[in-house]
Write a protein that holds these residues in place. Structure first.
Motif, mmCIF file in Angstrom:
data_model
loop_
_atom_site.group_PDB
_atom_site.id
_atom_site.type_symbol
_atom_site.label_atom_id
_atom_site.label_comp_id
_atom_site.label_asym_id
_atom_site.label_seq_id
_atom_site.Cartn_x
_atom_site.Cartn_y
_atom_site.Cartn_z
ATOM 1 N N SER A 6 87.492 36.693 59.411
ATOM 2 C CA SER A 6 87.449 36.279 58.017
ATOM 3 C C SER A 6 88.856 36.224 57.489
ATOM 4 O O SER A 6 89.779 36.767 58.056
ATOM 5 C CB SER A 6 86.628 37.262 57.169
ATOM 6 O OG SER A 6 87.242 38.527 57.202
ATOM 7 N N SER A 7 89.027 35.499 56.418
ATOM 8 C CA SER A 7 90.339 35.440 55.801
ATOM 9 C C SER A 7 90.589 36.722 55.046
ATOM 10 O O SER A 7 89.695 37.481 54.744
ATOM 11 C CB SER A 7 90.420 34.251 54.842
ATOM 12 O OG SER A 7 89.651 34.514 53.702
ATOM 13 N N LEU A 8 91.856 36.956 54.724
ATOM 14 C CA LEU A 8 92.191 38.159 53.981
ATOM 15 C C LEU A 8 91.746 38.057 52.543
ATOM 16 O O LEU A 8 91.600 39.053 51.859
ATOM 17 C CB LEU A 8 93.709 38.396 54.045
ATOM 18 C CG LEU A 8 94.282 38.671 55.435
ATOM 19 C CD1 LEU A 8 95.782 38.876 55.339
ATOM 20 C CD2 LEU A 8 93.643 39.903 56.042
ATOM 21 N N GLU A 9 91.532 36.841 52.059
ATOM 22 C CA GLU A 9 91.207 36.660 50.651
ATOM 23 C C GLU A 9 89.771 37.051 50.348
ATOM 24 O O GLU A 9 89.493 37.588 49.288
ATOM 25 C CB GLU A 9 91.455 35.208 50.251
ATOM 26 C CG GLU A 9 92.928 34.828 50.299
ATOM 27 C CD GLU A 9 93.165 33.378 49.945
ATOM 28 O OE1 GLU A 9 94.329 32.965 49.900
ATOM 29 O OE2 GLU A 9 92.176 32.665 49.713
ATOM 30 N N ASP A 14 85.937 40.064 47.191
ATOM 31 C CA ASP A 14 84.732 40.893 47.112
ATOM 32 C C ASP A 14 85.055 42.223 46.450
ATOM 33 O O ASP A 14 84.282 42.737 45.633
ATOM 34 C CB ASP A 14 84.162 41.132 48.511
ATOM 35 C CG ASP A 14 83.559 39.866 49.108
ATOM 36 O OD1 ASP A 14 83.292 38.931 48.324
ATOM 37 O OD2 ASP A 14 83.364 39.810 50.330
ATOM 38 N N GLN A 15 86.211 42.773 46.805
ATOM 39 C CA GLN A 15 86.613 44.039 46.207
ATOM 40 C C GLN A 15 86.885 43.864 44.717
ATOM 41 O O GLN A 15 86.539 44.726 43.902
ATOM 42 C CB GLN A 15 87.865 44.574 46.906
ATOM 43 C CG GLN A 15 88.301 45.944 46.392
ATOM 44 C CD GLN A 15 89.490 46.476 47.167
ATOM 45 O OE1 GLN A 15 90.012 45.819 48.057
ATOM 46 N NE2 GLN A 15 89.930 47.675 46.821
ATOM 47 N N THR A 16 87.506 42.730 44.358
ATOM 48 C CA THR A 16 87.763 42.453 42.944
ATOM 49 C C THR A 16 86.461 42.338 42.172
ATOM 50 O O THR A 16 86.317 42.897 41.073
ATOM 51 C CB THR A 16 88.567 41.145 42.795
ATOM 52 O OG1 THR A 16 89.815 41.285 43.484
ATOM 53 C CG2 THR A 16 88.835 40.844 41.326
ATOM 54 N N ASP A 17 85.496 41.593 42.739
ATOM 55 C CA ASP A 17 84.196 41.438 42.069
ATOM 56 C C ASP A 17 83.493 42.784 41.933
ATOM 57 O O ASP A 17 82.901 43.080 40.884
ATOM 58 C CB ASP A 17 83.316 40.462 42.865
ATOM 59 C CG ASP A 17 83.842 39.039 42.820
ATOM 60 O OD1 ASP A 17 84.606 38.744 41.882
ATOM 61 O OD2 ASP A 17 83.499 38.247 43.699
ATOM 62 N N SER A 18 83.536 43.586 42.990
ATOM 63 C CA SER A 18 82.901 44.898 42.936
ATOM 64 C C SER A 18 83.559 45.781 41.879
ATOM 65 O O SER A 18 82.875 46.463 41.102
ATOM 66 C CB SER A 18 82.988 45.573 44.307
ATOM 67 O OG SER A 18 82.434 46.866 44.269
ATOM 68 N N SER A 19 84.887 45.740 41.834
ATOM 69 C CA SER A 19 85.604 46.534 40.833
ATOM 70 C C SER A 19 85.272 46.066 39.434
ATOM 71 O O SER A 19 85.124 46.872 38.507
ATOM 72 C CB SER A 19 87.116 46.442 41.080
ATOM 73 O OG SER A 19 87.461 46.961 42.342
ATOM 74 N N LEU A 20 85.151 44.731 39.263
ATOM 75 C CA LEU A 20 84.823 44.188 37.950
ATOM 76 C C LEU A 20 83.437 44.635 37.506
ATOM 77 O O LEU A 20 83.234 45.027 36.348
ATOM 78 C CB LEU A 20 84.893 42.650 37.991
ATOM 79 C CG LEU A 20 84.622 41.916 36.678
ATOM 80 C CD1 LEU A 20 85.618 42.329 35.608
ATOM 81 C CD2 LEU A 20 84.673 40.404 36.891
ATOM 82 N N ASP A 125 84.143 35.147 33.357
ATOM 83 C CA ASP A 125 83.784 34.738 34.720
ATOM 84 C C ASP A 125 84.186 33.289 34.976
ATOM 85 O O ASP A 125 84.690 32.955 36.053
ATOM 86 C CB ASP A 125 82.280 34.913 34.942
ATOM 87 C CG ASP A 125 81.864 36.371 34.979
ATOM 88 O OD1 ASP A 125 82.744 37.219 35.212
ATOM 89 O OD2 ASP A 125 80.672 36.657 34.760
ATOM 90 N N GLN A 126 83.949 32.429 33.990
ATOM 91 C CA GLN A 126 84.299 31.022 34.143
ATOM 92 C C GLN A 126 85.809 30.851 34.292
ATOM 93 O O GLN A 126 86.285 30.064 35.115
ATOM 94 C CB GLN A 126 83.797 30.213 32.942
ATOM 95 C CG GLN A 126 83.963 28.703 33.099
ATOM 96 C CD GLN A 126 83.223 28.170 34.315
ATOM 97 O OE1 GLN A 126 82.080 28.533 34.564
ATOM 98 N NE2 GLN A 126 83.868 27.308 35.083
ATOM 99 N N GLU A 131 90.496 29.904 37.763
ATOM 100 C CA GLU A 131 91.768 30.346 38.324
ATOM 101 C C GLU A 131 91.692 30.451 39.846
ATOM 102 O O GLU A 131 92.644 30.119 40.557
ATOM 103 C CB GLU A 131 92.148 31.700 37.716
ATOM 104 C CG GLU A 131 92.616 31.617 36.276
ATOM 105 C CD GLU A 131 93.820 30.707 36.128
ATOM 106 O OE1 GLU A 131 94.793 30.877 36.884
ATOM 107 O OE2 GLU A 131 93.772 29.802 35.274
ATOM 108 N N ARG A 132 90.528 30.891 40.346
ATOM 109 C CA ARG A 132 90.384 30.979 41.806
ATOM 110 C C ARG A 132 90.388 29.594 42.436
ATOM 111 O O ARG A 132 90.955 29.401 43.515
ATOM 112 C CB ARG A 132 89.088 31.718 42.149
ATOM 113 C CG ARG A 132 89.175 33.218 41.936
ATOM 114 C CD ARG A 132 87.887 33.919 42.331
ATOM 115 N NE ARG A 132 88.039 35.367 42.301
ATOM 116 C CZ ARG A 132 87.065 36.217 42.562
ATOM 117 N NH1 ARG A 132 85.863 35.757 42.886
ATOM 118 N NH2 ARG A 132 87.273 37.517 42.514
#
Length: 369
Positions: A6-9, A14-20, A125-126, A131-132
């Motif tokens: 998998s890519s590093l991104e 996923d970690q960013t979403d989980s933290s959010l 979220d939008q 930005e992503r």
């Protein structure tokens, strides 16, 4: 061709979403607790005010009763009780109405927050998705640009190297051939180093985008070690370092990407050459350890402080701020390649006592080709 798992991104996102999500849940809990605390304090203030009002009213009634002397044409006790009961009933109804009003106001405020909070979070979220998407486009553009530039640069560098080799052949009979041959060798060496740096940068970009390709085929690990040592023999000898395959050398077959694992061994050996002083030695070997092959590059160099044994595999790691012996990408790329094969890599060392770089390769891999 098999890409890295998998890519590093993706894990980072996923970690960013989980933290959010965790932060939002925490904010919801804190907001609910804060609202309840405020309401509790407000209720306490109101209750305290009502108790004071009740106390004042009771005191006033007792005072009025004391002033009655029995001769004044006062209402009868029964009529007084009825009047006071009516007053108390009116007060209770007034307070009940006030409580209902406060509850309705609080419920309306809670409903408003319930409606506004999802809207605000949807907007966040939008914005994050936008930005992503922009970031993905920028990365794709960067990778395409880097691919084109690296291809053109490599063509130019290869031309420089070929020309220096041609000049070296023509200058053998020149009166000053020795010095000229030294200069052409320097040109060739610098061109090779630049080509390697470009390759490292391209590999890092491929790792970041999840496109570091692996082509695993059965191969002899002992032959791989011997090839890596032979490729770096001249470089080690030029620095006065003894480089050899440690005997006895165990042989065996495993599935691996030959060029990539050769790159790993070359990185580890080159790193040992870089930090081993003249007169030092480097030994390379592989052996069976359980269900893996363990590769080892053992040197008598400067060594690495224990606190830095993990840091050396990080991107752009350098010995010190003023160190200019490379970009600090070789060990990072090596770790990514080894882990893509299902193995692990680590260092054993202490400052001033040499370094052992080790990595493992599963004897039986499950990579899809």
């Amino acid at each position: 061709m098999t890409p890295t798992p998998s890519s590093l991104e993706s894990p980072e996102r996923d970690q960013t979403d989980s933290s959010l999500r965790e932060e939002r849940e925490k904010a919801d809990r804190e907001m609910t607790a804060s609202r309840k605390a405020v309401e509790k304090d407000a209720d306490a203030v109101v209750e305290h005010a009502r108790e004071n009002a009740d106390a004042i009213m009771v005191a006033a009634r007792e005072k009025a009763d004391e002033k009655a002397d029995g001769t004044s044409p006062l209402p009868t006790p029964s009529s007084i009780a009825i009047d006071r009961e009516m007053e108390d009933q009116a007060l209770r109804e007034e307070r009940a109405a006030a409580d209902r009003s406060v509850r309705r106001e609080r419920e309306a405020r809670a409903r408003m927050l319930t409606r506004l909070l999802p809207l605000e979070r949807d907007a966040t979220d939008q914005y994050l998705l936008t930005e992503r998407a922009r970031s993905d486009d920028a990365l794709a553009t960067r990778d395409d640009f880097l691919g084109m530039v690296s291809h053109d640069l490599r063509d130019l560098l290869n031309g420089i190297v070929v020309s220096s080799q041609f000049l070296a052949q023509k200058l053998e009979k020149h009166s000053d051939s020795a010095q000229l041959l030294i200069e052409t060798a320097r040109i060739e060496r610098y061109g090779t180093r630049m080509n390697r740096l470009i390759g490292d940068l391209v590999d890092v970009a491929s790792i970041d985008s999840g496109k570091l390709a692996m082509h695993a085929v059965p191969g002899d690990v002992a032959a791989l070690v011997a090839e890596a040592v032979d490729a770096l023999q001249v470089t080690a000898a030029a620095k006065g370092i003894t480089l050899a395959v440690q005997q006895p050398q165990e042989s065996g077959t495993a599935e691996f990407d030959h060029d990539r694992l050769l790159q790993v061994l070359a990185n580890l050996i080159a790193n040992s050459i870089k930090f081993t002083p003249k007169g030092g030695s480097i030994r390379v070997h592989s052996k069976h350890v359980g269900d893996t092959f363990e590769f080892c590059v053992d040197d008598t160099g400067e060594g690495i402080p224990v606190a830095m044994l993990e840091a050396v595999f990080e991107r752009f790691w350098q010995v010190g701020k003023n160190d200019r012996r490379g970009l600090g990408l070789g060990l990072y790329i090596s770790r990514c390649i080894v882990e893509a094969h299902g193995g692990s890599i680590w260092a054993q060392s202490s400052a001033g006592h040499g370094t052992r770089m080790l990595f493992t390769l599963p004897i039986s891999t499950t990579q899809n080709n």
